[in-house]
Enzyme design. Structure first.
Site, mmCIF file in Angstrom:
data_model
loop_
_atom_site.group_PDB
_atom_site.id
_atom_site.type_symbol
_atom_site.label_atom_id
_atom_site.label_comp_id
_atom_site.label_asym_id
_atom_site.label_seq_id
_atom_site.Cartn_x
_atom_site.Cartn_y
_atom_site.Cartn_z
ATOM 1 N N ASP A 77 -7.331 3.607 10.393
ATOM 2 C CA ASP A 77 -5.863 3.587 10.344
ATOM 3 C C ASP A 77 -5.230 3.190 11.682
ATOM 4 O O ASP A 77 -5.640 3.663 12.738
ATOM 5 C CB ASP A 77 -5.331 4.978 9.971
ATOM 6 C CG ASP A 77 -5.634 5.302 8.522
ATOM 7 O OD1 ASP A 77 -6.410 4.563 7.885
ATOM 8 O OD2 ASP A 77 -5.099 6.309 8.029
ATOM 9 N N ASP A 85 -7.955 3.231 -2.170
ATOM 10 C CA ASP A 85 -8.411 3.804 -0.894
ATOM 11 C C ASP A 85 -9.634 4.693 -1.109
ATOM 12 O O ASP A 85 -9.572 5.670 -1.869
ATOM 13 C CB ASP A 85 -7.221 4.620 -0.344
ATOM 14 C CG ASP A 85 -7.392 5.005 1.090
ATOM 15 O OD1 ASP A 85 -8.452 4.727 1.666
ATOM 16 O OD2 ASP A 85 -6.451 5.607 1.642
HETATM 17 C C1 GLA Z 1 -5.915 6.517 4.417
HETATM 18 C C2 GLA Z 1 -5.423 5.078 4.525
HETATM 19 C C3 GLA Z 1 -3.958 5.090 4.978
HETATM 20 C C4 GLA Z 1 -3.129 5.878 3.989
HETATM 21 C C5 GLA Z 1 -3.674 7.286 3.839
HETATM 22 C C6 GLA Z 1 -2.991 8.043 2.715
HETATM 23 O O1 GLA Z 1 -5.966 7.136 5.652
HETATM 24 O O2 GLA Z 1 -6.209 4.344 5.413
HETATM 25 O O3 GLA Z 1 -3.491 3.763 5.097
HETATM 26 O O4 GLA Z 1 -3.123 5.206 2.764
HETATM 27 O O5 GLA Z 1 -5.070 7.259 3.540
HETATM 28 O O6 GLA Z 1 -3.552 9.294 2.505
#
Ligand code: GLA
Length: 529
Positions: free
Chosen positions: A350, A287
């Site tokens: 997200d 990520d």
């Molecule tokens: C980002 C990702 C999420 C999750 C969070 C964890 O926002 O897009 O899917 O993994 O980080 O901190």
């Protein structure tokens, strides 16, 4: 004595006048000057013994404060007051930049947030809003250098990383983030593995139990990544998940910090890949997060960053699915996602457990469908089915959209407490078969009018899956015309099945018409008779 009294009175009067006149330009005598750089440490909400650092730059003028919360290159402007030992700060995130060409989700503005607290003995004690109520943090002065992101490290020359041969159909499993966020721990992961088997999910094809962010602690004396006290023994946990016939995934970030502020792989990419392999990890979600503070946000830079981990994973010789998470910022679907060794890549920001979020993401993905191929999938984020924020019709739409898109089916709910309805959605094997069709061909739009969207996806056996969606707030009629059938079915005798009702339906001479519930779907499979 009198002279002393007169002199001190005069001095006091002078200082008072000084304060009074200069109050609007700088802190007066007796008033502490908070100007400078501050490191605010906040314990992470799960009580796992880790902290999150946030840095401020403060300029104080009298009782007025301005400055910035240091993030990335720009930072978030702050304003506030400091009076009688009490501090009040408001951070107002700037409007997000326009999304790049090809991005599928708009960047939403973030709301201002406040910090309130007191100053004593060189420390600021502040309360900041947290997910489960206010959280206490302590800030201390630091040097400017301490607030700056570390240096950019050299990145590999770009190359085409060989396909790892995994994920011939979209990965299926479970991930901790949507339901547990920072509360995930060893016990909940074991419980999800148990429930994945006992609920029948594993029989339906769900295989990966993926730990998302907040498992990390820091590094040992040899620089090896360590897990925090929520995860006492990663190898033992992986062994447990494997003993259930399942596979296990983990999460990290290329920068110094993950999105939740935990330890990332910065400077330790190959070493961390080896550690994951030694624990028995089968899936990595990588990520972007704090990496953006160091490196440029363009396709060649992101390709190099993701390639470095892609190569490191392959060098372990363990079969590890590689999931890229850069939110679609630099269009990984255009080629570099696969070239960097990725098996799937996020295409959006997200998801959340709301119709607006899910439908905005789901209905915007069709234009990317042609980029997916076996081993390399578009990932519109994990499922929210069963988390309670949407109706059963909305969740059926969620599952149908994701399946027509051949999206990874990564459940995000508590598998221990699923209602029968949730089970019937997540474990609808006829719908899963669409998602997992062995000969991927992209879905296309048949029609889109007045909140009614009709999609069609060709399947390996010559049949088609047809989704009739109603995005409106009232039930509405939707039609699929016979003339929309592909050449191999046009003019032939066909049979059809409603994949949610699990019953045969008739395709008339003109086609098929049904009343579709508000925000719901009718999903058909039409085959040659
Ligand atoms: C980002 C990702 C999420 C999750 C969070 C964890 O926002 O897009 O899917 O993994 O980080 O901190």
């Amino acid at each position: 004595m009198y002279r002393w009294f007169r002199a001190s009175t005069a001095l006091f009067a002078f200082l008072f006048a000084c304060c009074f006149f200069l109050a609007s330009t700088r802190p007066c005598v007796g008033q502490t000057d908070l100007s400078g750089y501050w490191d605010m440490r906040t314990p992470n909400p799960s009580g796992d013994g880790t902290f999150r650092d946030m840095y401020f730059e403060i300029h104080q003028t009298g009782e007025t404060i301005d400055g910035r919360l240091i993030r990335g290159t720009g930072g978030i402007p702050i304003t506030g007051t400091f009076k009688d030992g009490a501090i009040h700060l408001v951070a107002t995130p700037p409007a997000p930049p326009a999304p790049p060409a090809g991005a599928t989700a708009p960047r939403r503005p973030r709301r201002p947030f406040t910090f309130d607290g007191t100053y004593e003995n060189g420390k600021l004690t502040l309360e900041i809003p947290g997910r489960d109520g206010p959280v206490k943090s302590v800030a201390e002065k630091v040097t400017k250098e301490a607030t700056m992101p570390p240096a950019a490290l050299p990145l590999p020359a770009l190359k085409d990383v060989p396909d790892n041969g995994l994920a011939r159909t979209p990965p299926m499993g479970w991930n901790s983030w949507n339901k547990f966020a920072g509360r995930v721990d060893d016990a909940s992961v074991r419980a999800m593995a148990d429930a994945m088997v006992s609920s029948g999910m594993s029989k339906a094809g769900y295989t990966y139990i993926n730990i998302d962010d907040t498992w990390e602690l820091g590094r040992d004396a040899n620089g090896n990544i360590t897990s925090n006290k929520k995860f006492p023994d990663m190898k033992a946990l992986a062994d447990y998940v494997h003993s259930k016939g399942l596979k296990i995934g983990i999460y990290s970030s290329p920068g110094p910090k993950t999105c939740a502020g935990y330890e990332g792989t910065y400077g330790h990419v190959a070493q961390d890949a080896k550690t994951y392999a030694s624990w028995g990890i089968d899936y990595l979600k990588y990520d972007l997060c704090s990496d953006l503070e160091i490196y440029k946000d363009d396709a060649p830079t992101l390709q190099a960053i993701y390639q470095e981990m892609g190569e490191a994973l392959q060098a372990t010789h363990r079969h590890i699915i590689y999931s890229l998470c850069e939110y679609g910022r630099a269009a990984p679907w255009t080629g570099w996602g696969a070239e960097s060794g990725g098996n799937l890549w996020r295409t959006t920001g997200d998801i959340s457990d709301r119709w607006e979020s899910m439908s905005r993401i789901g209905f915007s993905q069709l234009k990317l469908a042609a980029y997916a191929k076996p081993g390399h999938w578009n990932d519109p984020d994990m499922l929210e089915i069963g988390n309670g924020g949407m109706t059963a019709d909305e969740y059926r739409t969620h599952m149908s959209l994701w399946s027509l898109l051949a999206a990874p089916l990564i459940a995000g709910n508590d598998l221990r407490t699923m209602s029968d309805e949730t089970k019937s959605i997540l474990m609808n094997t006829e719908v899963i078969a669409i998602d997992q069709d062995p000969n991927y061909k992209p879905a296309t739009s048949v029609s889109s009018e007045n909140n009614i969207e009709v999609w069609m996806r060709p399947l390996h056996d010559g049949s088609v899956a047809v989704g009739l969606f109603n995005r409106g707030d009232a039930p509405a009629e939707a039609t699929f015309k016979r003339s929309s059938l592909p050449p191999n079915l046009a003019g032939k005798k066909v049979k059809a099945r409603d994949l949610w009702k699990h019953e045969a339906v008739t395709i008339g001479a003109d086609g098929f018409t049904a009343t579709v519930p508000s925000r719901g779907v009718v999903l058909l499979k039409i085959s040659k008779r």
